[in-house]
Design a protein around this motif. Sequence first.
Motif, PDB file in Angstrom:
ATOM      1  N   ILE A 126      59.146  15.333   7.293  1.00 59.83           N
ATOM      2  CA  ILE A 126      58.258  16.496   7.207  1.00 59.83           C
ATOM      3  C   ILE A 126      57.084  16.206   6.268  1.00 59.83           C
ATOM      4  CG2 ILE A 126      58.077  18.904   6.466  1.00 59.83           C
ATOM      5  CD1 ILE A 126      61.009  19.254   7.298  1.00 59.83           C
ATOM      6  N   GLN A 127      57.378  15.580   5.122  1.00 64.55           N
ATOM      7  CA  GLN A 127      56.335  15.315   4.133  1.00 64.55           C
ATOM      8  C   GLN A 127      55.331  14.276   4.626  1.00 64.55           C
ATOM      9  OE1 GLN A 127      54.683  16.696   1.683  1.00 64.55           O
ATOM     10  NE2 GLN A 127      56.257  16.592   0.074  1.00 64.55           N
ATOM     11  N   GLY A 158      53.683  19.326   4.651  1.00 62.32           N
ATOM     12  CA  GLY A 158      53.488  17.883   4.729  1.00 62.32           C
ATOM     13  C   GLY A 158      52.183  17.417   4.113  1.00 62.32           C
ATOM     14  N   THR A 186      56.289  21.670   0.909  1.00 57.61           N
ATOM     15  CA  THR A 186      57.365  20.858   1.501  1.00 57.61           C
ATOM     16  C   THR A 186      58.442  20.540   0.473  1.00 57.61           C
ATOM     17  OG1 THR A 186      55.739  19.907   3.026  1.00 57.61           O
ATOM     18  CG2 THR A 186      57.841  18.769   2.833  1.00 57.61           C
ATOM     19  N   GLN A 215      51.197  14.404   4.385  1.00 61.79           N
ATOM     20  CA  GLN A 215      50.722  13.400   5.351  1.00 61.79           C
ATOM     21  C   GLN A 215      50.240  12.125   4.655  1.00 61.79           C
ATOM     22  OE1 GLN A 215      47.932  15.366   7.950  1.00 61.79           O
ATOM     23  NE2 GLN A 215      49.535  16.482   9.027  1.00 61.79           N
ATOM     24  N   LEU A 217      54.960  12.960   7.933  1.00 63.96           N
ATOM     25  CA  LEU A 217      54.395  13.194   9.262  1.00 63.96           C
ATOM     26  C   LEU A 217      53.554  14.461   9.293  1.00 63.96           C
ATOM     27  CD1 LEU A 217      54.344  12.057  12.151  1.00 63.96           C
ATOM     28  CD2 LEU A 217      56.342  13.479  12.642  1.00 63.96           C
ATOM     29  N   GLY A 218      54.045  15.495   8.608  1.00 67.69           N
ATOM     30  CA  GLY A 218      53.362  16.777   8.631  1.00 67.69           C
ATOM     31  C   GLY A 218      53.877  17.649   9.771  1.00 67.69           C
ATOM     32  N   VAL A 219      54.161  18.895   9.477  1.00 63.87           N
ATOM     33  CA  VAL A 219      54.612  19.855  10.483  1.00 63.87           C
ATOM     34  C   VAL A 219      53.741  21.094  10.329  1.00 63.87           C
ATOM     35  CG1 VAL A 219      56.523  21.262  11.321  1.00 63.87           C
ATOM     36  CG2 VAL A 219      56.977  18.971  10.414  1.00 63.87           C
ATOM     37  N   THR A 220      52.847  21.286  11.259  1.00 65.61           N
ATOM     38  CA  THR A 220      51.804  22.308  11.193  1.00 65.61           C
ATOM     39  C   THR A 220      50.934  22.048   9.959  1.00 65.61           C
ATOM     40  OG1 THR A 220      52.941  24.004   9.849  1.00 65.61           O
ATOM     41  CG2 THR A 220      53.439  23.953  12.205  1.00 65.61           C
ATOM     42  N   ARG A 221      49.976  22.911   9.725  1.00 68.81           N
ATOM     43  CA  ARG A 221      49.091  22.700   8.581  1.00 68.81           C
ATOM     44  C   ARG A 221      49.709  23.217   7.281  1.00 68.81           C
ATOM     45  NH1 ARG A 221      45.607  27.095   7.231  1.00 68.81           N
ATOM     46  NH2 ARG A 221      45.985  28.970   8.457  1.00 68.81           N
TER      47      ARG A 221
END
Length: 496
Positions: free
Chosen positions: A71-72, A81, A332, A83, A74-78
């Motif tokens: 999650i951190q 994460g 996150t 990123q 890759l990012g999940v929504t804005r």
Amino acid sequence: MAREHNAAVDPVDEILPPLRMATLGLQHVLVMYAGAVAVPLIVGRALNLAPEDVAFLISADLFCCGIATIIQSLGVTRWFGIQLPVMMGVTFASVGPMVAMANAYPGPDGARMIFGAIIGAGIVAMLIAPFIGRMLRFFPPLVTGTIILVIGVTLMRVGINWIFGNPIGPTAPRLVDPVAAGWLNNIKEMAGEGVVPAIPDSLKVAPSVQNPLYARPINIVISGVVLVAILLIARFGRGFVANIAVLLGMLIGAALTILLGQMTFDKVAEAHWFGIVTPFHFGMPIFDPVLIVTMVLVMIVVMIESTGMFLALGDMTGRRITPERLSAGLRTDGLGTLIGGVFNTFPYTSFSQNVGLVGVTGIKSRYICVAGGLILILFGLVPKMGAAVESLPTAVLGGAGLVMFGMVAATGIRILSTVDFAGNRNNLFVVAVALGFGMIPLIAPDFKQWLPHAIHPLIESGILLATIAAVVLNAFFNGAGNNLEDAKRAASMADH
């Protein structure tokens, strides 16, 4: 043309060939593995859980490490994460308060209270994530260095007890003399027959016989071998080998204990090759407001440290950290902590040794950490791995714990080395008094006996006492003038 296309890709977003990505991801996992499995071992044993439950905590921890890392990175929504190439693991800052909770409420019910506090803290952390940046001014290197120093000193007790034995229980230094216990029982029988006056129930025989299980020379030798192995590997190893010195030292200690017959694989043989990590393994969590406040304070410290870590990593990778992205990364931390509480594990933060590995390798791709997260999930789904770690004799863990926890304290000292003590002698008062507050529960554990029981979990942790003292004293002497450069400087020297 392909070469020109690859050159145009941001190094943070670069997707490497699968085999190389998996190899580099495994490297990140190995660097953090020893630190990742230490916390469930400490808390599980402090709760006096059965070995299979401690093994489950280890599997759950690895599983949630993987989820939080993906999650951190890759990012999940804005909303979630940072990123960036970040590996997530359980923070040592939470160990002191959780061990205090475990001592007060042992067993599965204590686990439910700890996980309830973690879930509550995770939710609060997600809500306050956008405001953490405004709190940075209260946490200059003087404060963060002091807190990390106290964390390390507090944890050293755990590592030392792993070597010699716990002060209470089967490995306590002294045991009750069976002859004296038999004499007291005879007197109680006579009291029951009216021969002698009634014996108070509180009258017990004090331990007076030396326990052969405490400070066994063979255990001290094993811990010494592990310690020496770690130091030799750190001194003469190069690159990646030096980075996993603690893990290699533990493997050497495990091999020695196998040869000595102290470590067996019976529990590993009984464990399954595949197992699902189920939520609420110990039952529904118990939400105690005081315990939640305790863990929220821990999370504030953790998120302040994460802020500096993200800013430093942004400089390292050349990617600007906007307020929105910073909030997503900190949010996150809270989400990972919430997931941890649901799946029977602990608060999460970015592991700084993996941030250091990014600098060592020069590879900035966040997908390397995504691959590492997938590997951690796989490890968490193999109960035999958790059982193998749980089977390690405490003497092996003691040699490694001395290094791991000592390094935390040394990191605090290193951060404090950047503080101006010569030009501002008041800074000495901040460190001195905060360190003293942090030592109170270690030196005088019964100091709270006349204080309201409801606040005991809040004040049983020297880490929280030191944090409050350091923040208040720094604000009193120095005001609140910290800036982002201070945070980045402290984060660049932080370690878990």
